[in-house]
Design a protein around this motif. Sequence first.
Motif, PDB file in Angstrom:
ATOM      1  N   ILE A  88      70.210   8.372  70.845  1.00  0.00           N
ATOM      2  CA  ILE A  88      69.983   9.786  71.166  1.00  0.00           C
ATOM      3  C   ILE A  88      71.268  10.432  71.664  1.00  0.00           C
ATOM      4  O   ILE A  88      71.607  11.559  71.282  1.00  0.00           O
ATOM      5  CB  ILE A  88      68.854   9.916  72.206  1.00  0.00           C
ATOM      6  CG1 ILE A  88      67.516   9.551  71.563  1.00  0.00           C
ATOM      7  CG2 ILE A  88      68.803  11.326  72.785  1.00  0.00           C
ATOM      8  CD1 ILE A  88      66.361   9.492  72.525  1.00  0.00           C
TER       9      ILE A  88
ATOM     10  N   ARG B 280      64.956   9.342  68.220  1.00  0.00           N
ATOM     11  CA  ARG B 280      63.593   9.544  68.719  1.00  0.00           C
ATOM     12  C   ARG B 280      62.666   8.430  68.242  1.00  0.00           C
ATOM     13  O   ARG B 280      61.794   7.978  68.998  1.00  0.00           O
ATOM     14  CB  ARG B 280      63.042  10.894  68.266  1.00  0.00           C
ATOM     15  CG  ARG B 280      61.700  11.210  68.936  1.00  0.00           C
ATOM     16  CD  ARG B 280      61.005  12.420  68.343  1.00  0.00           C
ATOM     17  NE  ARG B 280      59.768  12.683  69.064  1.00  0.00           N
ATOM     18  CZ  ARG B 280      58.629  12.013  68.891  1.00  0.00           C
ATOM     19  NH1 ARG B 280      58.587  11.001  68.005  1.00  0.00           N
ATOM     20  NH2 ARG B 280      57.547  12.304  69.591  1.00  0.00           N
TER      21      ARG B 280
ATOM     22  N   HIS C 286      61.131  14.492  74.653  1.00  0.00           N
ATOM     23  CA  HIS C 286      60.868  14.304  73.222  1.00  0.00           C
ATOM     24  C   HIS C 286      59.380  14.135  72.914  1.00  0.00           C
ATOM     25  O   HIS C 286      59.015  13.845  71.768  1.00  0.00           O
ATOM     26  CB  HIS C 286      61.651  13.093  72.707  1.00  0.00           C
ATOM     27  CG  HIS C 286      63.130  13.323  72.641  1.00  0.00           C
ATOM     28  ND1 HIS C 286      63.741  13.958  71.596  1.00  0.00           N
ATOM     29  CD2 HIS C 286      64.121  13.026  73.530  1.00  0.00           C
ATOM     30  CE1 HIS C 286      65.045  14.036  71.817  1.00  0.00           C
ATOM     31  NE2 HIS C 286      65.303  13.481  72.979  1.00  0.00           N
TER      32      HIS C 286
END
Length: 666
Positions: A346, A354, A390
Amino acid sequence: MAQKQAVGDDTRADHHDGLEASHRGDAAAMPMLAAALAAAVDAGDRRHAALASAALLIEGQLRSTFHGFREHIERLAIARDARFRWRSLDDELLALAGLLIGLLFAVPGDGFIDDCAARVIALLGGDVDVNLAFAAGRVLMFYAQPRENQVLMQRVYATLQPSMKNEALAPHRLASYLAHWARVVRYAKDPRQADAVLRETRRLADAHGLDNIRYWLALHDVEMALPSRNVAEAERALAVAEACADHARLGDMPKLEFIKTKVATLKGDGDRAVVHAARATAFAHELEFPPPPLAVYLVNEAQARLAVGESAAALALMREAAPLAPLAFADEIDDMIALIEADDAIAAGRDDGRDRLAAAWARIRERRFYDTFDGYPAFGARLCALALVHGVEVDFVRSLIDARGIAPPRDAPETWPWPVRIEALGGFTVFRHGVPLAFEGKAQKKPIELLQVLVALGGRGVAKDTLRAHLWPESVDTAPGALDVLVSRARKLVDDALAIRVEEGRIGFDPARVWLDVWAFDRDVEALQQAMNARANPAATDVDALAQRLVARYRGPFLGNAEPSRWSLPARDRWQARLRRSLADAGRHYAVRGDHARAATLYERVLEEDSLAEDLYRRLMRAYLAMGEPAEAARVYRRCRDMLSVQLGIPPSAETEAVFRSIYAG
């Protein structure tokens, strides 16, 4: 024949004397047992060599001295045979308990472990030496705890408890047993019993001068100070541990460096934490730690290196530790490896970031495992925040945060489950676990006022004298204790004893437990300025998103329509001015880049807050002119003229008039 019998008696006496020294906690126990082993080996006395090895395994684990563990285990091969007849139950219990602790630490996958534990349990309640029984009981806890066998641990305690007053029981042997039992019951979420056991352990240590037990207790006190981030208590306990540590007890050194790593991490000194962690690992290698404890030290160093951004080194250490650890701990290490890899992906902006994060969290959720971040909560907090940002395993992550009391990082998203949330812009509402609290009655008026004053003054480290002056402006002689009482009432009001901290004459909210909308607003102001001042041309969407978030955050003036007071007016003006300045700067940012529509929208929002900001009227007029909308520019001029006339009794300035005339000049 007589000579051989005499040698056997001598080796047995040496072994017995060493075991007695071990029960007393005598530093001479290890060399005495080593001498007994050497004599038995020289005499070809297999039985007494096995018993001396068993005693060395028990004493070695207690002192974190693991030299020769595998050789000792090999000498105890005869104990695996249930048909082998020992001369006494004491000898059989010693042999099996020694073999069990050796296997647990050095060969955790050995298939004989369960059978060995069962035989130790069967012997524990028999007519055996009381000191040996407590030594074996402590060994059984190392077997039962990682298997979460609460029934077995309670059975061991119930079996031994009646013998705790036995005069033949050595204080050191009892204290060693109780020290570990306290850890077991605390892990089993029974803090009251754990505290009682610790009090008795401290009494024994003080009454009998047991420095090695004092050392263990001091290390325990450091560990207890870590979750609450109590630096002062951690440093105090660490000083006691250093004073009690004996450099002649080499096993003390890795533990001391290990706990220094935790204290340095607590203080935010990542470089020092790495130094201590590397020393701890070096000691563990030097002392030939068997695989399971060595894995713990490798992970400790990996976590320290994470704190200074050395993720590659951390991953290498984690991968080295994984095959050394018992199954449950190996799963935890695998979780950490997956999370580090996801974090790196990330951070690097990789497309698979993700997905990696989701896969890692799904594995933890499936196991319902809550201890992954106990060793390094700061990294855990960052990964929890990433998951919430996320939208990964949100419910489970929030439950994990609650269960482990993970403190939020500075940039934690609003979905972080703070126990207490306070909204003061546009009104005043306190939420407890997401539920708004209803405040009724005069009795709650003063505690609410304390909360509001704290927010108005920034919420962090407000001097007591300052608070007293605002809360009791007409009563300069208010007793100092009145504020302490009010703090206690405010804690009860929000139903959280830890929400308000009092330290060194200052009072403030604990940011790990309390979220304030004004703190979030100030962070948004700072983030917007940073985005606009970035050397690289910031993306319009970034500035726009931050500006819109700032507008949404500011639901109205501080405390809304509440009657203003001497302490609330400066706070109201401060946050209103920050909104005005931030949005005006963002409008100028867009205007310079030719995005006059966005600039106009922001100028309009500022004028809602400050209808007399003549310079903003001019900027808004210019924006409409740049968009080819002179009629809108004229409307803005008339609005400015009317507001200045009605509110201040003055006409627009010459500069404003010049902009107005330019509408019709072309």
